[in-house]
Write a protein that holds these residues in place. Structure first.
Motif, PDB file in Angstrom:
ATOM      1  N   GLY A  95     -91.796  52.774  37.343  1.00  0.00           N
ATOM      2  CA  GLY A  95     -90.671  53.641  37.668  1.00  0.00           C
ATOM      3  C   GLY A  95     -90.941  54.538  38.859  1.00  0.00           C
ATOM      4  N   LEU A  96     -91.767  54.081  39.791  1.00  0.00           N
ATOM      5  CA  LEU A  96     -92.118  54.892  40.951  1.00  0.00           C
ATOM      6  C   LEU A  96     -91.096  54.739  42.066  1.00  0.00           C
ATOM      7  CD1 LEU A  96     -95.959  54.245  41.129  1.00  0.00           C
ATOM      8  CD2 LEU A  96     -94.747  56.154  40.075  1.00  0.00           C
ATOM      9  N   ASP A  97     -90.987  55.786  42.852  1.00  0.00           N
ATOM     10  CA  ASP A  97     -90.107  55.795  44.015  1.00  0.00           C
ATOM     11  C   ASP A  97     -90.939  55.358  45.217  1.00  0.00           C
ATOM     12  OD1 ASP A  97     -88.212  56.210  45.954  1.00  0.00           O
ATOM     13  OD2 ASP A  97     -88.186  58.397  45.748  1.00  0.00           O
ATOM     14  N   VAL A  98     -90.945  54.060  45.481  1.00  0.00           N
ATOM     15  CA  VAL A  98     -91.690  53.507  46.604  1.00  0.00           C
ATOM     16  C   VAL A  98     -90.719  53.344  47.766  1.00  0.00           C
ATOM     17  CG1 VAL A  98     -93.122  51.594  47.424  1.00  0.00           C
ATOM     18  CG2 VAL A  98     -93.229  52.290  45.016  1.00  0.00           C
ATOM     19  N   GLU A  99     -91.122  53.821  48.919  1.00  0.00           N
ATOM     20  CA  GLU A  99     -90.286  53.773  50.118  1.00  0.00           C
ATOM     21  C   GLU A  99     -89.701  52.376  50.339  1.00  0.00           C
ATOM     22  OE1 GLU A  99     -90.860  54.714  54.885  1.00  0.00           O
ATOM     23  OE2 GLU A  99     -92.607  54.469  53.625  1.00  0.00           O
ATOM     24  N   ASN A 100     -88.391  52.282  50.444  1.00  0.00           N
ATOM     25  CA  ASN A 100     -87.638  51.053  50.720  1.00  0.00           C
ATOM     26  C   ASN A 100     -87.736  49.976  49.641  1.00  0.00           C
ATOM     27  OD1 ASN A 100     -86.732  52.056  53.256  1.00  0.00           O
ATOM     28  ND2 ASN A 100     -88.698  51.496  54.142  1.00  0.00           N
ATOM     29  N   ALA A 101     -88.214  50.314  48.467  1.00  0.00           N
ATOM     30  CA  ALA A 101     -88.325  49.318  47.397  1.00  0.00           C
ATOM     31  C   ALA A 101     -87.092  49.333  46.511  1.00  0.00           C
ATOM     32  CB  ALA A 101     -89.566  49.589  46.549  1.00  0.00           C
ATOM     33  N   MET A 102     -86.689  48.136  46.092  1.00  0.00           N
ATOM     34  CA  MET A 102     -85.596  47.995  45.133  1.00  0.00           C
ATOM     35  C   MET A 102     -86.196  47.938  43.733  1.00  0.00           C
ATOM     36  SD  MET A 102     -83.184  45.138  46.972  1.00  0.00           S
ATOM     37  CE  MET A 102     -82.256  44.921  45.465  1.00  0.00           C
ATOM     38  N   CYS A 103     -85.493  48.451  42.771  1.00  0.00           N
ATOM     39  CA  CYS A 103     -85.933  48.359  41.386  1.00  0.00           C
ATOM     40  C   CYS A 103     -85.107  47.296  40.671  1.00  0.00           C
ATOM     41  CB  CYS A 103     -85.794  49.700  40.682  1.00  0.00           C
ATOM     42  SG  CYS A 103     -87.032  50.885  41.205  1.00  0.00           S
ATOM     43  N   GLY A 104     -85.666  46.764  39.589  1.00  0.00           N
ATOM     44  CA  GLY A 104     -84.967  45.761  38.806  1.00  0.00           C
ATOM     45  C   GLY A 104     -85.132  44.350  39.325  1.00  0.00           C
ATOM     46  N   VAL A 105     -86.115  44.115  40.164  1.00  0.00           N
ATOM     47  CA  VAL A 105     -86.327  42.796  40.745  1.00  0.00           C
ATOM     48  C   VAL A 105     -87.221  41.933  39.860  1.00  0.00           C
ATOM     49  CG1 VAL A 105     -87.266  41.554  42.742  1.00  0.00           C
ATOM     50  CG2 VAL A 105     -85.990  43.669  43.083  1.00  0.00           C
ATOM     51  N   PHE A 106     -88.249  42.527  39.272  1.00  0.00           N
ATOM     52  CA  PHE A 106     -89.243  41.756  38.539  1.00  0.00           C
ATOM     53  C   PHE A 106     -89.143  41.868  37.020  1.00  0.00           C
ATOM     54  CE2 PHE A 106     -91.172  42.499  42.723  1.00  0.00           C
ATOM     55  CZ  PHE A 106     -91.370  41.186  43.100  1.00  0.00           C
ATOM     56  N   ILE A 107     -88.215  42.673  36.538  1.00  0.00           N
ATOM     57  CA  ILE A 107     -88.013  42.753  35.090  1.00  0.00           C
ATOM     58  C   ILE A 107     -86.531  42.526  34.791  1.00  0.00           C
ATOM     59  CG2 ILE A 107     -90.004  44.222  34.618  1.00  0.00           C
ATOM     60  CD1 ILE A 107     -88.178  46.624  34.534  1.00  0.00           C
ATOM     61  N   ALA A 108     -86.272  42.024  33.616  1.00  0.00           N
ATOM     62  CA  ALA A 108     -84.892  41.724  33.218  1.00  0.00           C
ATOM     63  C   ALA A 108     -84.087  43.022  33.081  1.00  0.00           C
ATOM     64  CB  ALA A 108     -84.896  40.974  31.890  1.00  0.00           C
ATOM     65  N   PRO A 109     -82.783  42.962  33.338  1.00  0.00           N
ATOM     66  CA  PRO A 109     -81.953  44.174  33.248  1.00  0.00           C
ATOM     67  C   PRO A 109     -82.020  44.870  31.894  1.00  0.00           C
ATOM     68  CG  PRO A 109     -80.729  42.402  34.302  1.00  0.00           C
ATOM     69  CD  PRO A 109     -82.026  41.807  33.799  1.00  0.00           C
ATOM     70  N   ASP A 110     -82.204  44.098  30.817  1.00  0.00           N
ATOM     71  CA  ASP A 110     -82.250  44.718  29.492  1.00  0.00           C
ATOM     72  C   ASP A 110     -83.670  45.015  29.022  1.00  0.00           C
ATOM     73  OD1 ASP A 110     -82.918  42.058  29.266  1.00  0.00           O
ATOM     74  OD2 ASP A 110     -81.860  41.759  27.374  1.00  0.00           O
ATOM     75  N   ALA A 111     -84.662  44.833  29.889  1.00  0.00           N
ATOM     76  CA  ALA A 111     -86.066  45.120  29.537  1.00  0.00           C
ATOM     77  C   ALA A 111     -86.293  46.629  29.518  1.00  0.00           C
ATOM     78  CB  ALA A 111     -86.997  44.468  30.553  1.00  0.00           C
ATOM     79  N   PRO A 112     -87.318  47.065  28.819  1.00  0.00           N
ATOM     80  CA  PRO A 112     -87.656  48.497  28.853  1.00  0.00           C
ATOM     81  C   PRO A 112     -87.928  48.933  30.299  1.00  0.00           C
ATOM     82  CG  PRO A 112     -88.932  47.364  27.162  1.00  0.00           C
ATOM     83  CD  PRO A 112     -88.223  46.307  27.961  1.00  0.00           C
ATOM     84  N   LYS A 113     -87.458  50.117  30.635  1.00  0.00           N
ATOM     85  CA  LYS A 113     -87.681  50.655  31.978  1.00  0.00           C
ATOM     86  C   LYS A 113     -89.117  51.172  32.072  1.00  0.00           C
ATOM     87  CE  LYS A 113     -83.387  50.035  33.051  1.00  0.00           C
ATOM     88  NZ  LYS A 113     -83.049  48.683  33.309  1.00  0.00           N
ATOM     89  N   ALA A 114     -89.765  50.901  33.209  1.00  0.00           N
ATOM     90  CA  ALA A 114     -91.127  51.357  33.489  1.00  0.00           C
ATOM     91  C   ALA A 114     -92.067  51.047  32.318  1.00  0.00           C
ATOM     92  CB  ALA A 114     -91.131  52.838  33.828  1.00  0.00           C
ATOM     93  N   PRO A 115     -92.217  49.775  31.929  1.00  0.00           N
ATOM     94  CA  PRO A 115     -92.977  49.426  30.731  1.00  0.00           C
ATOM     95  C   PRO A 115     -94.473  49.779  30.769  1.00  0.00           C
ATOM     96  CG  PRO A 115     -92.459  47.459  32.000  1.00  0.00           C
ATOM     97  CD  PRO A 115     -91.697  48.594  32.619  1.00  0.00           C
ATOM     98  N   LEU A 116     -95.051  49.986  31.930  1.00  0.00           N
ATOM     99  CA  LEU A 116     -96.478  50.330  31.988  1.00  0.00           C
ATOM    100  C   LEU A 116     -96.724  51.830  32.073  1.00  0.00           C
ATOM    101  CD1 LEU A 116     -97.919  47.537  34.297  1.00  0.00           C
ATOM    102  CD2 LEU A 116     -97.745  47.598  31.805  1.00  0.00           C
ATOM    103  N   ARG A 117     -95.660  52.581  32.020  1.00  0.00           N
ATOM    104  CA  ARG A 117     -95.786  54.039  32.118  1.00  0.00           C
ATOM    105  C   ARG A 117     -96.084  54.624  30.740  1.00  0.00           C
ATOM    106  NH1 ARG A 117     -91.697  57.281  35.881  1.00  0.00           N
ATOM    107  NH2 ARG A 117     -92.466  59.380  35.570  1.00  0.00           N
ATOM    108  N   LYS A 118     -97.064  55.499  30.661  1.00  0.00           N
ATOM    109  CA  LYS A 118     -97.429  56.111  29.378  1.00  0.00           C
ATOM    110  C   LYS A 118     -96.358  57.062  28.868  1.00  0.00           C
ATOM    111  CE  LYS A 118    -102.380  55.633  29.654  1.00  0.00           C
ATOM    112  NZ  LYS A 118    -103.688  56.289  29.627  1.00  0.00           N
ATOM    113  N   ASP A 119     -95.614  57.657  29.781  1.00  0.00           N
ATOM    114  CA  ASP A 119     -94.522  58.555  29.398  1.00  0.00           C
ATOM    115  C   ASP A 119     -93.327  57.700  28.997  1.00  0.00           C
ATOM    116  OD1 ASP A 119     -92.478  60.363  29.136  1.00  0.00           O
ATOM    117  OD2 ASP A 119     -92.572  61.086  31.192  1.00  0.00           O
TER     118      ASP A 119
END
Length: 124
Positions: A95-119
């Protein structure tokens, strides 16, 4: 067979990472491996990894030891165009804000958001 890599770690900062890599990188000498994040709980460690061509087990790591979850992560795509893949993965997986990066490209739309984040309370 045991592999004992020769690893050099250069600590840097969000403000300096692009220039540090730009000054270091020689496309005829180094191979970009990936950018990796490790969630330390409340903050991340981010590593950019390179291996030396024509040499066994020589690894160069550029490390930012503590990055807040809400920090803007600079992109190195201007130096290494293929870096977009690993940068966009940071956005999806942490769930990081990486310059010019799109989110939702490598995980399914209904997948948990930021699955590797401890928070686990994070939701974008």
């Amino acid at each position: 067979m045991t592999i004992n890599p020769n690893i050099t770690i250069k600590e840097t900062s969000l403000e300096n990472i692009v220039n540090d890599i730009k000054n270091f990188y020689n496309e005829n000498e180094w191979h970009y491996i990936t950018v990796n994040a490790t969630d330390l709980g409340g903050k991340l460690q981010i590593d950019w990894l390179f291996s030396k061509y024509k040499a066994k087990n020589i690894i160069q790591i550029f490390r930012i030891p503590e990055v807040s979850y809400d920090a803007k992560i600079p992109s190195i795509v201007s130096i290494l165009p293929s870096a977009w893949i690993s940068e966009w993965e940071l956005g999806d997986l942490f769930g990081l804000d990486v310059e010019n990066a799109m989110c939702g490209v490598f995980i399914a739309p209904d997948a948990p958001k930021a699955p590797l984040r401890k928070d686990s309370s994070w939701e974008k």
